[in-house]
Scaffold this active site. Structure first.
Site, mmCIF file in Angstrom:
data_model
loop_
_atom_site.group_PDB
_atom_site.id
_atom_site.type_symbol
_atom_site.label_atom_id
_atom_site.label_comp_id
_atom_site.label_asym_id
_atom_site.label_seq_id
_atom_site.Cartn_x
_atom_site.Cartn_y
_atom_site.Cartn_z
ATOM 1 N N SER A 8 -56.971 -94.150 -28.922
ATOM 2 C CA SER A 8 -57.769 -94.259 -27.705
ATOM 3 C C SER A 8 -58.963 -95.173 -27.933
ATOM 4 O O SER A 8 -59.397 -95.380 -29.062
ATOM 5 C CB SER A 8 -58.274 -92.873 -27.282
ATOM 6 N N HIS A 9 -59.498 -95.676 -26.848
ATOM 7 C CA HIS A 9 -60.730 -96.455 -26.910
ATOM 8 C C HIS A 9 -61.931 -95.573 -27.235
ATOM 9 O O HIS A 9 -62.981 -96.065 -27.618
ATOM 10 C CB HIS A 9 -60.975 -97.147 -25.568
ATOM 11 N N SER A 10 -61.780 -94.293 -27.077
ATOM 12 C CA SER A 10 -62.871 -93.339 -27.261
ATOM 13 C C SER A 10 -62.532 -92.347 -28.375
ATOM 14 O O SER A 10 -61.508 -91.659 -28.302
ATOM 15 C CB SER A 10 -63.102 -92.573 -25.954
ATOM 16 N N LEU A 68 -54.523 -97.295 -23.447
ATOM 17 C CA LEU A 68 -54.366 -98.442 -22.558
ATOM 18 C C LEU A 68 -54.846 -99.725 -23.224
ATOM 19 O O LEU A 68 -55.505 -99.694 -24.262
ATOM 20 C CB LEU A 68 -55.164 -98.227 -21.257
#
Length: 124
Positions: A8-10, A68
């Site tokens: 994930s980006h986070s 994403l």
């Protein structure tokens, strides 16, 4: 057992998704978070993904579940056909489906297929 890496980006989102997956599939399921950048920011890190793959790889393969955009592109850099595969699935639903399948001892191809079925899950 097949391992899973949630990309994930986070870092926070990845870690919480891992907690949810373990809560549903069982604590023994090899799943790791690879979220955020090396310095804790938003983004993706090839080093974090590679470390997570090593952490969950028990010899039966690893499924990468990215959220994403650039996480997909970065995850593709560690793909190894037949060993480390990318799942094109909704992040949470795909991760849970893959983890449940992995927890039953299914082989890599079947874990990936279970994750991919999550694309068709209807909520109504």
């Amino acid at each position: 057992m097949v391992g899973l890496v949630l990309v994930s980006h986070s870092a926070g989102l990845a870690a919480e998704a891992v907690r949810l997956v373990r809560g549903i599939a069982g604590a023994g399921t090899p799943v790791a978070a690879a979220g955020g950048t090396d310095d804790g920011g938003l983004g993706t890190s090839l080093d974090l993904i590679e470390a997570a793959v090593r952490a969950v790889d028990q010899g039966d393969g690893v499924v990468l579940v990215p959220d994403l955009g650039s996480s997909v592109l970065t995850a593709r850099l560690v793909e190894e056909p037949g060993r480390v595969v990318l799942a094109d699935v909704p992040f949470v639903e795909g991760a849970i489906a893959a983890a449940v399948a992995a927890s039953t001892g299914m082989p890599l191809a079947d874990v990936l297929a279970a994750a991919e079925e999550a694309r068709a899950f209807r909520k109504l």
